[in-house]
Design a protein around this motif. Structure first.
Motif, mmCIF file in Angstrom:
data_model
loop_
_atom_site.group_PDB
_atom_site.id
_atom_site.type_symbol
_atom_site.label_atom_id
_atom_site.label_comp_id
_atom_site.label_asym_id
_atom_site.label_seq_id
_atom_site.Cartn_x
_atom_site.Cartn_y
_atom_site.Cartn_z
ATOM 1 N N LYS A 11 0.835 -1.189 0.000
ATOM 2 C CA LYS A 11 0.000 0.000 0.000
ATOM 3 C C LYS A 11 0.878 1.250 0.000
ATOM 4 C CE LYS A 11 -3.992 -2.010 2.378
ATOM 5 N NZ LYS A 11 -4.877 -1.916 3.554
ATOM 6 N N PRO A 12 0.489 2.265 -0.780
ATOM 7 C CA PRO A 12 1.298 3.485 -0.824
ATOM 8 C C PRO A 12 1.218 4.251 0.488
ATOM 9 C CG PRO A 12 -0.766 3.802 -2.014
ATOM 10 C CD PRO A 12 -0.707 2.332 -1.652
ATOM 11 N N ASP A 13 2.252 5.030 0.757
ATOM 12 C CA ASP A 13 2.263 5.880 1.937
ATOM 13 C C ASP A 13 1.341 7.072 1.687
ATOM 14 O OD1 ASP A 13 2.754 7.492 4.077
ATOM 15 O OD2 ASP A 13 4.926 7.552 3.844
ATOM 16 N N ILE A 14 0.284 7.192 2.476
ATOM 17 C CA ILE A 14 -0.671 8.284 2.297
ATOM 18 C C ILE A 14 -0.699 9.162 3.548
ATOM 19 C CG2 ILE A 14 -2.122 7.195 0.554
ATOM 20 C CD1 ILE A 14 -4.001 6.286 2.797
ATOM 21 N N THR A 15 0.455 9.350 4.154
ATOM 22 C CA THR A 15 0.556 10.231 5.307
ATOM 23 C C THR A 15 0.037 11.619 4.939
ATOM 24 O OG1 THR A 15 2.525 9.059 6.040
ATOM 25 C CG2 THR A 15 2.127 11.230 7.003
ATOM 26 N N PRO A 16 -0.898 12.183 5.718
ATOM 27 C CA PRO A 16 -1.430 13.512 5.371
ATOM 28 C C PRO A 16 -0.336 14.569 5.330
ATOM 29 C CG PRO A 16 -2.782 12.442 7.053
ATOM 30 C CD PRO A 16 -1.540 11.610 6.896
ATOM 31 N N PHE A 17 -0.430 15.447 4.344
ATOM 32 C CA PHE A 17 0.477 16.587 4.206
ATOM 33 C C PHE A 17 1.945 16.161 4.180
ATOM 34 C CE2 PHE A 17 -3.483 18.075 6.007
ATOM 35 C CZ PHE A 17 -3.808 19.091 5.127
ATOM 36 N N GLN A 18 2.181 15.042 3.520
ATOM 37 C CA GLN A 18 3.552 14.564 3.387
ATOM 38 C C GLN A 18 4.330 15.504 2.469
ATOM 39 O OE1 GLN A 18 3.845 10.564 1.973
ATOM 40 N NE2 GLN A 18 6.023 10.381 2.427
ATOM 41 N N LEU A 19 5.478 15.977 2.956
ATOM 42 C CA LEU A 19 6.248 17.000 2.269
ATOM 43 C C LEU A 19 7.669 16.515 2.021
ATOM 44 C CD1 LEU A 19 6.300 20.061 1.351
ATOM 45 C CD2 LEU A 19 7.146 20.574 3.653
ATOM 46 N N THR A 20 8.130 16.686 0.798
ATOM 47 C CA THR A 20 9.525 16.415 0.483
ATOM 48 C C THR A 20 10.157 17.703 -0.042
ATOM 49 O OG1 THR A 20 11.048 14.954 -0.715
ATOM 50 C CG2 THR A 20 9.081 15.691 -1.884
ATOM 51 N N TYR A 21 11.478 17.778 -0.030
ATOM 52 C CA TYR A 21 12.141 19.018 -0.412
ATOM 53 C C TYR A 21 13.574 18.725 -0.819
ATOM 54 C CZ TYR A 21 13.078 18.296 4.555
ATOM 55 O OH TYR A 21 13.380 17.737 5.772
ATOM 56 N N SER A 22 14.117 19.636 -1.604
ATOM 57 C CA SER A 22 15.515 19.496 -2.022
ATOM 58 C C SER A 22 16.428 19.821 -0.846
ATOM 59 C CB SER A 22 15.811 20.406 -3.213
ATOM 60 O OG SER A 22 15.553 21.755 -2.900
ATOM 61 N N ALA A 23 17.649 19.323 -0.913
ATOM 62 C CA ALA A 23 18.565 19.414 0.217
ATOM 63 C C ALA A 23 18.902 20.848 0.602
ATOM 64 C CB ALA A 23 19.851 18.654 -0.112
#
Length: 358
Positions: free
Chosen positions: A4-16
């Motif tokens: 199952k995909p990760d569906i964590t609410p407001f999941q945020l990724t960003y550049s280093a």
């Protein structure tokens, strides 16, 4: 095995680079997402990691912040909420003391009705101006009426709740509204929708002169270091306007539907949107194919180069506004429905948290 995909609410990724940039600039980001019903603060924990705080509001749109008056304002579905910062209440916040360095508390609300307010900005003497999209005007507020008209384009014959030209953005100069953006020169109900990618305008509020026309869905005019910049949402471009000669140059191509930006110490923080596939107005746009994420791109304005990005993997598809909080490393914001808001007391000389009696 769990596929199952990760569906964590407001999941945020960003550049280093992003945590280091925010940490070095000593500022935090505010963004409004009307689609998710949140006002979100994003900060660096250190030079390598980030933290965010999301608060519920009813269709939040325009944000404005005044360092001079130590407050901010937020446009929502049927009201404009003004907040006051208290560093004392921030440090003594009951849930976690000494975590936050600022706390924005709702202090005043103007009940506007459903005006579809877009940009907000504080002007001279703390006057709050708003782009009233539903009534095709710029307005202010007081305690007697839902809004007070301040200015309307010359081609708008009367103020009616018909969103005639999709007036959406304004830029202030010397404390007064100076420039505005709209999607079309139209005086009929929702007339801007006919050819919205090629009819946008930039208008001088003082003279009523149309400076630029034929723009692709202009948003977010901002005066930065004495120069005027505008976002073209339909083409994903940041442009710099030569007002005197009525022309513009492209500063950078952002490859997505852009809306909302804030400038601080050579850096522009620009909102990116993942367009709704079922939108009757936007789904057919060429830029929709490139608009595959919602988040923020950071541009070094002197060079026009991309310096980093923040990308939402869940919950957020559309962003309206972006604001920077200078000198704020870990902000807290309360809405007017939380128990903690009801326990906060701020006066001119004192600040308290009311304790529940046992």
């Amino acid at each position: 095995m769990n596929d199952k995909p990760d569906i964590t609410p407001f999941q945020l990724t960003y550049s280093a680079q992003v945590p280091e940039i925010l940490h070095r600039l000593r500022c935090s980001i505010l963004l409004s997402t009307f689609q998710a019903g949140k006002l979100i603060a994003i900060s660096s924990k250190d030079e390598d990691s980030m933290v965010q705080l999301a608060r519920n509001f009813n269709r939040p749109m325009g944000i404005t912040f005044s360092d001079e008056y130590n407050k901010m304002a937020l446009a929502s579905f049927n009201e404009v909420i003004q907040f006051r910062n208290s560093n004392v209440l921030a440090k003594t916040y009951p849930v976690q003391q000494n975590r936050y360095d600022s706390l924005y508390l709702p202090m005043q609300s103007n009940y506007t009705g459903q005006l579809d307010l877009h940009d907000l900005s504080y002007g001279e003497s703390g006057e709050l101006y708003a782009v009233n999209t539903m009534f095709s005007c710029i307005c202010t507020f007081d305690a007697n009426y839902n809004f007070k008209p301040y200015w309307k384009p010359h081609f708008i014959s009367e103020l009616k709740p018909e969103d005639r030209c999709h007036l959406n953005g304004m830029a202030l100069k010397d404390g007064k509204p100076k420039y505005a953006t709209a999607f079309a020169v139209s005086d009929t109900p929702t007339g801007w929708k006919k050819d919205l990618t090629r009819t946008g305008i930039l208008i001088d509020i003082e003279t009523q002169e149309i400076i630029l026309e034929g723009l692709g869905m202009p948003h977010t005019p901002r005066i930065i270091n004495g120069e005027l910049y505008v976002l073209l949402s339909a083409t994903g471009q940041l442009i710099k306007v030569d007002v005197e000669n009525k022309k513009y140059t492209v500063v950078t191509e952002l490859h997505g539907f852009v809306r909302g930006m804030s400038f601080y110490k050579d850096y522009l923080f620009i909102g990116m949107n993942k367009l709704r596939k079922n939108s009757s107005s936007f789904a057919h746009l060429d830029v929709a194919k490139l608009s595959d994420f919602a988040g923020i791109k950071i541009v070094h304005l002197p060079s026009g180069s991309l310096q980093g990005y923040l990308k939402y993997l869940s919950s957020v598809d559309e962003i309206y506004d972006v604001e920077l909080l200078p000198g704020v490393m870990r902000p807290n914001i309360l809405n007017n429905i939380t128990d903690n808001f009801k326990k906060s007391i701020l006066t001119e000389e004192h600040a308290f948290w009311i304790e529940n009696k046992k």
